[in-house]
Motif scaffolding. Structure first.
Motif, PDB file in Angstrom:
ATOM      1  N   ALA A  69      -4.402 -13.382  28.922  1.00 14.62           N
ATOM      2  CA  ALA A  69      -3.659 -12.882  30.079  1.00 14.62           C
ATOM      3  C   ALA A  69      -3.985 -11.406  30.265  1.00 14.62           C
ATOM      4  CB  ALA A  69      -2.168 -13.065  29.886  1.00 14.62           C
ATOM      5  N   THR A  70      -4.217 -10.995  31.494  1.00 16.92           N
ATOM      6  CA  THR A  70      -4.398  -9.586  31.801  1.00 16.92           C
ATOM      7  C   THR A  70      -3.034  -8.911  31.749  1.00 16.92           C
ATOM      8  OG1 THR A  70      -6.278 -10.101  33.216  1.00 16.92           O
ATOM      9  CG2 THR A  70      -5.259  -7.955  33.523  1.00 16.92           C
ATOM     10  N   VAL A  71      -2.995  -7.744  31.122  1.00 15.31           N
ATOM     11  CA  VAL A  71      -1.746  -7.021  30.918  1.00 15.31           C
ATOM     12  C   VAL A  71      -1.882  -5.641  31.548  1.00 15.31           C
ATOM     13  CG1 VAL A  71      -0.152  -6.140  29.177  1.00 15.31           C
ATOM     14  CG2 VAL A  71      -1.410  -8.251  28.753  1.00 15.31           C
ATOM     15  N   SER A  72      -0.856  -5.207  32.258  1.00 16.09           N
ATOM     16  CA  SER A  72      -0.896  -3.895  32.895  1.00 16.09           C
ATOM     17  C   SER A  72      -0.791  -2.774  31.860  1.00 16.09           C
ATOM     18  CB  SER A  72       0.233  -3.757  33.916  1.00 16.09           C
ATOM     19  OG  SER A  72       1.475  -3.668  33.242  1.00 16.09           O
ATOM     20  N   LYS A  73      -1.290  -1.614  32.197  1.00 17.15           N
ATOM     21  CA  LYS A  73      -1.188  -0.441  31.325  1.00 17.15           C
ATOM     22  C   LYS A  73       0.279  -0.114  31.069  1.00 17.15           C
ATOM     23  CE  LYS A  73      -2.630   3.660  29.626  1.00 17.15           C
ATOM     24  NZ  LYS A  73      -1.772   3.946  28.497  1.00 17.15           N
ATOM     25  N   LYS A  74       1.102  -0.299  32.071  1.00 19.92           N
ATOM     26  CA  LYS A  74       2.535  -0.032  31.937  1.00 19.92           C
ATOM     27  C   LYS A  74       3.156  -0.929  30.850  1.00 19.92           C
ATOM     28  CE  LYS A  74       6.617   0.417  34.865  1.00 19.92           C
ATOM     29  NZ  LYS A  74       7.133   0.323  36.235  1.00 19.92           N
ATOM     30  N   ALA A  75       2.778  -2.205  30.837  1.00 19.86           N
ATOM     31  CA  ALA A  75       3.280  -3.124  29.814  1.00 19.86           C
ATOM     32  C   ALA A  75       2.755  -2.753  28.432  1.00 19.86           C
ATOM     33  CB  ALA A  75       2.906  -4.559  30.159  1.00 19.86           C
ATOM     34  N   VAL A  76       1.503  -2.334  28.366  1.00 21.86           N
ATOM     35  CA  VAL A  76       0.913  -1.908  27.092  1.00 21.86           C
ATOM     36  C   VAL A  76       1.673  -0.703  26.551  1.00 21.86           C
ATOM     37  CG1 VAL A  76      -1.145  -0.917  25.999  1.00 21.86           C
ATOM     38  CG2 VAL A  76      -1.370  -2.845  27.586  1.00 21.86           C
ATOM     39  N   ASP A  77       1.989   0.231  27.422  1.00 21.21           N
ATOM     40  CA  ASP A  77       2.728   1.427  27.000  1.00 21.21           C
ATOM     41  C   ASP A  77       4.126   1.087  26.493  1.00 21.21           C
ATOM     42  OD1 ASP A  77       0.551   2.998  27.661  1.00 21.21           O
ATOM     43  OD2 ASP A  77       1.356   3.583  29.623  1.00 21.21           O
ATOM     44  N   LYS A  78       4.706  -0.008  26.991  1.00 28.76           N
ATOM     45  CA  LYS A  78       6.056  -0.405  26.586  1.00 28.76           C
ATOM     46  C   LYS A  78       6.051  -1.331  25.372  1.00 28.76           C
ATOM     47  CE  LYS A  78       8.366   0.167  30.982  1.00 28.76           C
ATOM     48  NZ  LYS A  78       9.237  -0.461  31.977  1.00 28.76           N
ATOM     49  N   LEU A  79       4.893  -1.676  24.860  1.00 32.87           N
ATOM     50  CA  LEU A  79       4.822  -2.602  23.741  1.00 32.87           C
ATOM     51  C   LEU A  79       5.660  -2.160  22.533  1.00 32.87           C
ATOM     52  CD1 LEU A  79       3.700  -5.266  22.754  1.00 32.87           C
ATOM     53  CD2 LEU A  79       1.653  -4.061  22.006  1.00 32.87           C
ATOM     54  N   PRO A  80       5.613  -0.901  22.118  1.00 33.20           N
ATOM     55  CA  PRO A  80       6.473  -0.496  21.002  1.00 33.20           C
ATOM     56  C   PRO A  80       7.965  -0.748  21.282  1.00 33.20           C
ATOM     57  CG  PRO A  80       4.810   1.163  21.379  1.00 33.20           C
ATOM     58  CD  PRO A  80       4.726   0.193  22.529  1.00 33.20           C
ATOM     59  N   TYR A  81       8.378  -0.553  22.516  1.00 35.10           N
ATOM     60  CA  TYR A  81       9.767  -0.812  22.893  1.00 35.10           C
ATOM     61  C   TYR A  81      10.087  -2.310  22.768  1.00 35.10           C
ATOM     62  CZ  TYR A  81      13.833  -1.575  25.856  1.00 35.10           C
ATOM     63  OH  TYR A  81      15.047  -1.984  26.332  1.00 35.10           O
ATOM     64  N   PHE A  82       9.198  -3.166  23.285  1.00 33.17           N
ATOM     65  CA  PHE A  82       9.421  -4.607  23.196  1.00 33.17           C
ATOM     66  C   PHE A  82       9.494  -5.061  21.740  1.00 33.17           C
ATOM     67  CE2 PHE A  82       7.094  -4.855  27.465  1.00 33.17           C
ATOM     68  CZ  PHE A  82       8.273  -4.822  28.189  1.00 33.17           C
ATOM     69  N   LEU A  83       8.642  -4.519  20.903  1.00 29.62           N
ATOM     70  CA  LEU A  83       8.661  -4.870  19.486  1.00 29.62           C
ATOM     71  C   LEU A  83       9.952  -4.417  18.821  1.00 29.62           C
ATOM     72  CD1 LEU A  83       4.964  -4.109  18.536  1.00 29.62           C
ATOM     73  CD2 LEU A  83       6.032  -6.348  18.823  1.00 29.62           C
ATOM     74  N   SER A  84      10.444  -3.238  19.202  1.00 30.72           N
ATOM     75  CA  SER A  84      11.703  -2.771  18.623  1.00 30.72           C
ATOM     76  C   SER A  84      12.863  -3.675  19.039  1.00 30.72           C
ATOM     77  CB  SER A  84      11.979  -1.318  19.005  1.00 30.72           C
ATOM     78  OG  SER A  84      12.289  -1.198  20.374  1.00 30.72           O
ATOM     79  N   LEU A  85      12.802  -4.218  20.262  1.00 24.49           N
ATOM     80  CA  LEU A  85      13.837  -5.168  20.695  1.00 24.49           C
ATOM     81  C   LEU A  85      13.829  -6.417  19.820  1.00 24.49           C
ATOM     82  CD1 LEU A  85      13.716  -5.143  24.607  1.00 24.49           C
ATOM     83  CD2 LEU A  85      15.484  -4.209  23.117  1.00 24.49           C
ATOM     84  N   LEU A  86      12.640  -6.911  19.496  1.00 26.94           N
ATOM     85  CA  LEU A  86      12.553  -8.100  18.655  1.00 26.94           C
ATOM     86  C   LEU A  86      13.150  -7.861  17.278  1.00 26.94           C
ATOM     87  CD1 LEU A  86       8.963  -9.356  19.506  1.00 26.94           C
ATOM     88  CD2 LEU A  86      11.120 -10.447  20.116  1.00 26.94           C
ATOM     89  N   ASN A  87      13.094  -6.634  16.817  1.00 21.93           N
ATOM     90  CA  ASN A  87      13.620  -6.292  15.504  1.00 21.93           C
ATOM     91  C   ASN A  87      15.053  -5.763  15.542  1.00 21.93           C
ATOM     92  OD1 ASN A  87      11.347  -6.927  13.869  1.00 21.93           O
ATOM     93  ND2 ASN A  87      10.316  -5.160  14.750  1.00 21.93           N
ATOM     94  N   SER A  88      15.626  -5.671  16.722  1.00 21.18           N
ATOM     95  CA  SER A  88      16.959  -5.083  16.853  1.00 21.18           C
ATOM     96  C   SER A  88      18.050  -6.036  16.388  1.00 21.18           C
ATOM     97  CB  SER A  88      17.228  -4.691  18.305  1.00 21.18           C
ATOM     98  OG  SER A  88      17.479  -5.846  19.087  1.00 21.18           O
TER      99      SER A  88
END
Length: 58
Positions: free
Chosen positions: A32-51
């Motif tokens: 899947a093609t991913v936007s730069k904006k989504a790539v930049d938010k990846l650390p945030y998404f990962l922190s949500l998974l661990n929250s």
């Protein structure tokens, strides 16, 4: 014993980002093609998974 079900790689080529997900059981790959904006938010998404909030759904 752990069994890998999926593996994922985020690949950058000429400024384009692709998420490559491999289903290790079925031996299939989805890209899947991913936007730069989504790539930049990846650390945030990962922190949500661990929250703690998300752990309530596990």
């Amino acid at each position: 014993m752990e069994t890998a079900l999926y593996s994922a790689e985020l690949v950058e080529e000429d400024g384009t980002y692709k998420l490559v997900v491999t289903d290790r059981i079925r031996d299939t790959v989805q890209i899947a093609t991913v936007s730069k904006k989504a790539v930049d938010k990846l650390p945030y998404f990962l922190s949500l998974l661990n929250s703690r909030q998300f752990s309530a759904f596990r």
